[in-house]
Design an enzyme around this catalytic site. Structure first.
Site, PDB file in Angstrom:
ATOM      1  N   TYR A  25       0.754  -0.874  -0.031  1.00 20.88           N
ATOM      2  CA  TYR A  25       0.291   0.387  -0.269  1.00 20.88           C
ATOM      3  C   TYR A  25       1.391   1.240   0.046  1.00 20.88           C
ATOM      4  O   TYR A  25       0.765   2.234  -0.910  1.00 20.88           O
ATOM      5  CB  TYR A  25      -0.997  -0.192   1.145  1.00 20.88           C
ATOM      6  CG  TYR A  25      -2.234   0.709   1.289  1.00 20.88           C
ATOM      7  CD1 TYR A  25      -2.804   1.438   0.368  1.00 20.88           C
ATOM      8  CD2 TYR A  25      -1.061   2.141   2.643  1.00 20.88           C
ATOM      9  CE1 TYR A  25      -4.097   2.385   0.395  1.00 20.88           C
ATOM     10  CE2 TYR A  25      -2.320   3.005   2.446  1.00 20.88           C
ATOM     11  CZ  TYR A  25      -3.575   3.304   1.935  1.00 20.88           C
ATOM     12  OH  TYR A  25      -4.013   4.555   1.708  1.00 20.88           O
ATOM     13  N   LYS A  84       0.890   4.430  -3.390  1.00 21.65           N
ATOM     14  CA  LYS A  84       0.185   5.452  -2.771  1.00 21.65           C
ATOM     15  C   LYS A  84       2.371   6.220  -2.862  1.00 21.65           C
ATOM     16  O   LYS A  84       1.596   7.710  -3.516  1.00 21.65           O
ATOM     17  CB  LYS A  84      -0.103   5.697  -1.520  1.00 21.65           C
ATOM     18  CG  LYS A  84      -0.886   5.219  -0.734  1.00 21.65           C
ATOM     19  CD  LYS A  84      -2.530   5.208  -2.027  1.00 21.65           C
ATOM     20  CE  LYS A  84      -3.621   5.389  -1.946  1.00 21.65           C
ATOM     21  NZ  LYS A  84      -4.660   5.543  -2.594  1.00 21.65           N
TER      22      LYS A  84
END
Length: 271
Positions: free
Chosen positions: A146, A150
């Site tokens: 994750y 990002k």
């Protein structure tokens, strides 16, 4: 055109941060459209119009953009918000789940930018706000994939911002911390494997992550910052919104030696 009549497209607008932002901007008088993968599932959604759009499918992006232009004649702001969570030890997350994650959080965000840029170039004006995460500023244990998706979007935004500047288009990142939304329920969790060397630490970290989301702030705060960005003639590249310590952690990473910062994270996650 009046500032309050700007046409705003919010991907992932049917729930979570996207929904909260859409409601806030609608109340402020903006013309808001949200997107979701299946509008039929939201027949009782009354806050603002929803368009069918799956960020992993270019044809749905093209149709949603064309439908919006047909209705409103323009797209002033894209809030590139659609995204999913993923947790697990990097070693134990299935390869296909890592690929699926990047298809949504990274490649999907790029596809939507590609979808709106021709109209914004035609208008000679526009604003793209990519919703990333404070987690994208650091590699967090059991959230490495994750964090990576990002971080990739943050850096890509820095590049595309310069590429489209001469067309009158502005691009900014907005990195939220933890907010009280349904993101935890929608995450892909790699299973906690009985007997795995990671079992104890991963389960402990999962419990901590869920507690952070449950104790998170009101996602309306994200809408307030987004409106400020919309009203700023020359937005910055990076914005952050969230609890003070979450934002402060980004500052600490910038000034502390790597091993000192790593020790702070290890202590925080009790690793």
């Amino acid at each position: 055109m009046s500032v309050t009549k700007k046409v705003i497209l919010i991907t992932g607008g049917s729930s979570g941060i996207g929904k909260a932002v859409g409601i806030y901007l609608s109340q402020k008088g903006y013309i808001v459209y949200g997107t979701t993968r299946n509008v039929a599932n939201y027949s009782n959604f009354i806050h603002f119009p929803l368009l069918t759009l799956d960020v992993t499918k270019t044809d749905t992006i093209k149709k949603a953009v064309n439908d919006l232009i047909a209705k409103e004649g323009r797209i002033d702001v894209l809030v590139n918000n659609a995204g999913v969570g993923i947790t697990g030890p990097v070693e134990e997350i299935p390869d296909n789940e890592i690929c699926n994650h990047f298809e949504t959080n990274y490649f999907g965000a790029i596809k939507v930018m590609k979808g709106v840029l021709p109209q914004m170039r035609k208008q000679k004006t526009g604003l793209i706000i990519n919703v990333t995460s404070i987690a994208g500023y650091m590699g967090l244990p059991f959230r490495g994939v994750y964090s990576a998706s990002k971080a990739a979007l943050e850096v890509t935004t820095e590049a595309i911002r310069m590429e489209v500047m001469s067309f009158g288009i502005k691009v900014a990142n907005l990195a939220p911390g933890d907010f009280a939304t349904n993101i935890a329920g929608g995450r892909y969790h790699a299973p906690v494997i009985e007997g795995s060397d990671y079992q104890k630490n991963y389960q402990m970290s999962l419990d901590l992550m869920d507690a952070h989301v449950d104790d998170g702030g009101d996602p309306k705060e994200v809408g307030i910052i987004i409106e400020k960005i919309i009203q700023t003639p020359n937005p910055r590249i990076h914005y952050k919104v969230g609890a003070f310590m979450q934002k402060f952690s980004v500052f600490l990473k910038r000034i502390l030696p790597d091993k000192t910062y790593e020790k702070l994270l290890l202590n925080h996650y009790k690793l």
